[in-house]
Design a protein around this motif. Structure first.
Motif, PDB file in Angstrom:
ATOM      1  N   ARG A 193       0.842  -1.196   0.000  1.00 61.64           N
ATOM      2  CA  ARG A 193       0.000   0.000   0.000  1.00 61.64           C
ATOM      3  C   ARG A 193       0.879   1.248   0.000  1.00 61.64           C
ATOM      4  N   ASP A 247      -2.530   5.994   0.914  1.00 63.39           N
ATOM      5  CA  ASP A 247      -3.626   5.046   1.115  1.00 63.39           C
ATOM      6  C   ASP A 247      -3.627   4.495   2.541  1.00 63.39           C
ATOM      7  N   GLU A 300      -6.575   4.838   5.418  1.00 62.89           N
ATOM      8  CA  GLU A 300      -7.201   3.699   6.102  1.00 62.89           C
ATOM      9  C   GLU A 300      -7.113   3.847   7.613  1.00 62.89           C
TER      10      GLU A 300
END
Length: 332
Positions: free
Chosen positions: A266, A270, A274
């Motif tokens: 990732r 990102d 999250e």
């Protein structure tokens, strides 16, 4: 009771305010979003950041910054390191000369690399009474009243004692120190190491690797602390080794979770999206490395974390770079 104001209504600031109020101290918790603060005050809980941790009767959530500053004997600032200067600039005209400032901010200022006490001196002057608070603390556990310990460091011992006594009790232990720099460095650099450990665990490299990274990470932190004049005892205490072990080994740690996500391929952006909260290690890593290079301190784990965060290497390359370093004496 001396009334304290807490500036910053995120998870950690809310937990600190709950602990102060739990001890019977009249406590104001300030947050910038008036709508969210009104909901918190009515519901008596910070449902967004600290669900299930209800406010004691002596805790008031408010969006009134002048009222919080001028109505409090002293202030505890609990904002991300990148927001510290802005917060201090806002409150500077509202402060009176007798008000002390305690900061529970873990990180270096992005861009300048200044430590917390240096930012405070730059904005409010070196004469402002200051303490820094750090240690192995997850906000949720603090808010729940689970046993917790921190270090309160100040070059004004009487102020360290005052802040410590306001926090101490009901399973919460607050120890005092005069080593401001050591407490600050421990709280900043450990977040970088937690990203590294998260990456290793996310890659399935095992418990041996985790233990090696934590141990060698502590060695890096101690070298940097020594170069800045910090005490080795501080680095081996709550604000050093204690916070490092906590942050590296439990998934409540945002920085560890960042490493786990990076190991999955990732992106940094990102991963932050999250996690949905500030990940201090991402901002701290380049500043810690810049400081280390200026002081000619070798910090290879930090260097690899920075390279990875800035997109120049992959997790596999970072691990390979560390694993293929030449052998050396452990004490070096």
């Amino acid at each position: 009771m001396i009334e304290l104001g807490v500036l910053g209504a995120g998870s950690y600031g809310t937990a600190m305010a709950i602990q102060l109020a739990r001890r019977g101290t009249p406590t104001r918790l300030w947050g910038r979003n008036a709508d969210e603060i009104a909901v918190m005050q009515d519901a008596r809980v910070n449902a967004r950041y600290l669900a299930g941790c209800h406010f004691p009767a002596s805790l008031t959530a408010t969006a009134d910054l002048p009222g919080t500053v001028q109505g409090s004997a002293h202030l505890l600032v609990v904002v991300p390191s990148h927001a510290l200067r802005e917060t201090l600039i806002r409150i500077e005209p509202m402060l009176n000369p007798e008000q002390g400032l305690a900061c529970a901010c873990k990180g270096l200022e992005p861009g300048s690399g200044l430590l917390v006490h240096e930012v405070v001196a730059d904005v409010l002057g070196a004469a402002r009474t200051l303490a820094v608070v750090s240690g192995p603390t997850f906000a949720k556990e603090m808010g729940m009243g689970l046993p917790t310990a921190v270090t309160v460091a100040s070059r004004t011992p009487a102020f360290a004692d005052l802040v410590a006594q306001a926090l101490h009790g009901d399973g919460f232990r607050a120890y005092t120190s005069v080593d401001v720099v050591g407490v600050e460095i421990g709280g900043s650099a450990k977040n970088v190491m937690a990203i590294a450990v998260g990456i290793a665990d996310g890659m399935g490299l095992g418990a041996n690797t985790r233990a090696a990274l934590i141990t060698r990470g502590l060695a890096e932190i101690m070298r940097l602390g020594e170069a800045l004049g910090a005490s080795p005892e501080t680095m081996m205490g709550l604000a050093g080794m204690g916070d490092l072990v906590l942050t590296c080994t439990d998934n409540q740690s945002r920085n560890r979770r960042m490493g786990l996500l990076l190991a999955q391929g990732r992106s940094v952006a990102d991963s932050i999206a999250e996690i949905q909260q500030v990940v201090e290690g991402v901002k701290a890593a380049p500043e810690v490395l810049r400081l280390a290079r200026r002081l000619q301190v070798d910090m290879p784990i930090t260097e690899q974390v920075v390279e990875l965060i800035e997109g120049r290497i992959t997790p596999v390359q970072a691990v390979k770079n560390l694993a293929t370093r030449p052998s050396r004496a452990e004490a070096e």
